[in-house]
Design an enzyme around this catalytic site. Structure first.
Site, short mmCIF file in Angstrom:
data_model
loop_
_atom_site.label_atom_id
_atom_site.label_comp_id
_atom_site.label_asym_id
_atom_site.label_seq_id
_atom_site.Cartn_x
_atom_site.Cartn_y
_atom_site.Cartn_z
CB SER A 90 6.55 19.82 14.25
OG SER A 90 5.75 21.13 14.46
CG LEU A 91 9.09 18.44 9.32
CD1 LEU A 91 9.31 16.99 8.71
CD2 LEU A 91 9.90 19.54 8.53
CD GLU A 133 12.01 10.69 14.35
OE1 GLU A 133 12.39 11.69 14.59
OE2 GLU A 133 10.79 10.28 14.40
CD GLU A 136 15.95 14.15 4.22
OE1 GLU A 136 15.46 14.17 5.50
OE2 GLU A 136 17.01 14.95 4.07
CE LYS A 161 7.17 13.80 9.70
NZ LYS A 161 6.71 13.03 10.70
CE LYS A 215 14.74 17.44 6.14
NZ LYS A 215 15.99 16.35 7.04
NE ARG A 240 9.22 18.44 18.36
CZ ARG A 240 7.96 19.07 18.45
NH1 ARG A 240 7.43 18.52 19.39
NH2 ARG A 240 7.52 20.06 18.14
CE LYS A 290 2.38 13.24 8.33
NZ LYS A 290 2.44 12.34 9.60
S1 IVH Z 1 13.64 17.35 9.65
C1 IVH Z 1 12.44 21.25 12.07
N1 IVH Z 1 13.59 14.90 8.25
O1 IVH Z 1 9.55 14.41 11.91
C2 IVH Z 1 12.24 19.84 11.89
N2 IVH Z 1 12.50 15.31 10.27
O2 IVH Z 1 7.00 16.06 12.26
C3 IVH Z 1 13.27 19.34 11.01
N3 IVH Z 1 11.49 13.19 11.31
O3 IVH Z 1 10.47 15.95 14.98
C4 IVH Z 1 13.09 17.93 11.12
N4 IVH Z 1 12.03 11.82 9.42
O4 IVH Z 1 11.73 13.88 14.52
C5 IVH Z 1 13.24 15.66 9.52
N5 IVH Z 1 13.94 12.87 7.23
C6 IVH Z 1 13.38 13.67 8.36
C7 IVH Z 1 12.66 13.09 9.30
C8 IVH Z 1 12.06 14.00 10.34
C9 IVH Z 1 11.20 11.90 10.74
C10 IVH Z 1 10.80 13.69 12.44
C11 IVH Z 1 11.36 14.61 13.38
C12 IVH Z 1 10.62 15.72 13.65
C13 IVH Z 1 9.29 15.29 12.80
C14 IVH Z 1 8.33 16.31 12.48
#
Ligand code: IVH
Length: 289
Positions: free
Chosen positions: A10-11, A108, A41, A43, A226, A64, A250
């Site tokens: 997750s992030l 996603e 980007e 989310k 990122k 996931r 957020k």
């Molecule tokens: S990068 C190692 N980029 O948010 C995880 N995730 O809270 C790298 N998500 O499970 C994820 N938009 O499904 C990334 N532009 C984006 C995203 C994104 C939505 C979701 C993703 C992840 C979750 C993490």
């Protein structure tokens, strides 16, 4: 369930400028310079998926799950028209690219606002209940046992990452190059990528993109920052839960004040007392709470 070759993490979340500064401090320390190039980007608020392509052929799609193992939803994913069953190795201008021996593509699946509305209207006309949020539509539709039904739900998908990538010699140098490469293979990738060098520009870009979030045709729940350089991503690495090279930004949830109308004490069968508060309804961003 089925195992992911590389875990789906997750992030880390940030809500403030100071959390962003802490993130940048860690990143710039690892990179030995202040002028780190970041991507900003949206989310996307949907359901995370991982697609495995072997020799360019789509062989499976997993949710996931717990990050290590997910549910196999290959049959349902196959009904999404924008997902290629086979990757193409020639770009629009005739350039050849190398297709990996094996790759896990992460992204996603979600419901665009317009599809969400259309499906809810159709459900209402049939006397069925509405989906409360596009995310619940995406989640419910991805896991249906009848993939003909999934096909009716008009799911969309965008990709923004990878897990396994073999051979490692063809992994691109930057995240942006990865997007170009994935696009050339025929995968729908996130288009609205902003870049910013250093903390000040990053902070400005986040503010700009914050006001653009409502322009997207899909639901979002923040921004993702990122590190662009893959070598720096590798140097920063991961904690148990999340990469150190990315951050979910957020925005503080909206708040509103209301009046407490009453407190009722409910007496349970065993004599347990449970207080229940009743509040006057209040409107936040157009929803009555
Ligand atoms: S990068 C190692 N980029 O948010 C995880 N995730 O809270 C790298 N998500 O499970 C994820 N938009 O499904 C990334 N532009 C984006 C995203 C994104 C939505 C979701 C993703 C992840 C979750 C993490």
């Amino acid at each position: 369930t089925d195992r992911h070759e590389t875990p789906m993490l997750s992030l880390r979340k940030a809500y403030s400028h100071s959390a962003l500064q802490r993130f940048h401090k860690q990143v710039s320390h690892a990179s030995n310079e202040e002028a780190v190039l970041y991507l900003i980007e949206p989310k996307i608020d949907g359901i995370a998926i991982s697609l495995t392509y072997e020799q360019g052929n789509l062989v499976r799609a997993l949710t996931r799950g717990n990050g290590l193992e997910g549910d196999d939803i290959t049959a349902n994913i196959m009904t999404i028209p924008s997902i290629p069953k086979k990757l193409t190795d020639t770009t629009e201008d005739g350039q050849k690219t190398t297709i990996p021996d094996r790759i896990e593509i992460r992204g996603e699946i979600f419901s665009n606002f317009s599809d969400f509305e259309a499906i809810n209207r159709q459900r209402e006309s049939r006397g069925e209940s509405r989906f409360t949020h596009p995310r619940s539509l995406a989640a419910g539709s991805a896991k249906l046992s009848d993939s003909n039904q999934t096909a009716q739900r008009k799911l969309s998908v965008l990709f923004f990452g990878y897990g396994d990538f073999l051979p490692s010699s063809i992994v691109p140098k930057t995240q942006r190059e990865f997007y170009q490469l994935a696009h050339s293979w025929g995968l729908p990738v996130l288009q609205t990528v902003r870049t910013a060098k250093g903390i000040d520009r990053l902070s400005t870009a986040i503010n700009d993109e914050k006001s653009n979030l409502s322009e997207h045709p899909y639901p979002t729940d923040g921004l993702v920052v990122k590190v662009d350089l893959i070598a720096l991503q590798a140097k920063l690495g991961y904690t148990n839960q999340a990469p150190r090279w990315a951050l979910a930004y957020k925005f503080a949830p909206k708040q509103a004040e209301t009046r407490l109308l009453s407190i009722n004490i409910q007496v349970g069968r065993t004599g347990l007392l449970t207080p229940l508060a009743e509040f006057a309804p209040v409107s936040i961003s157009g929803s009555k709470i």
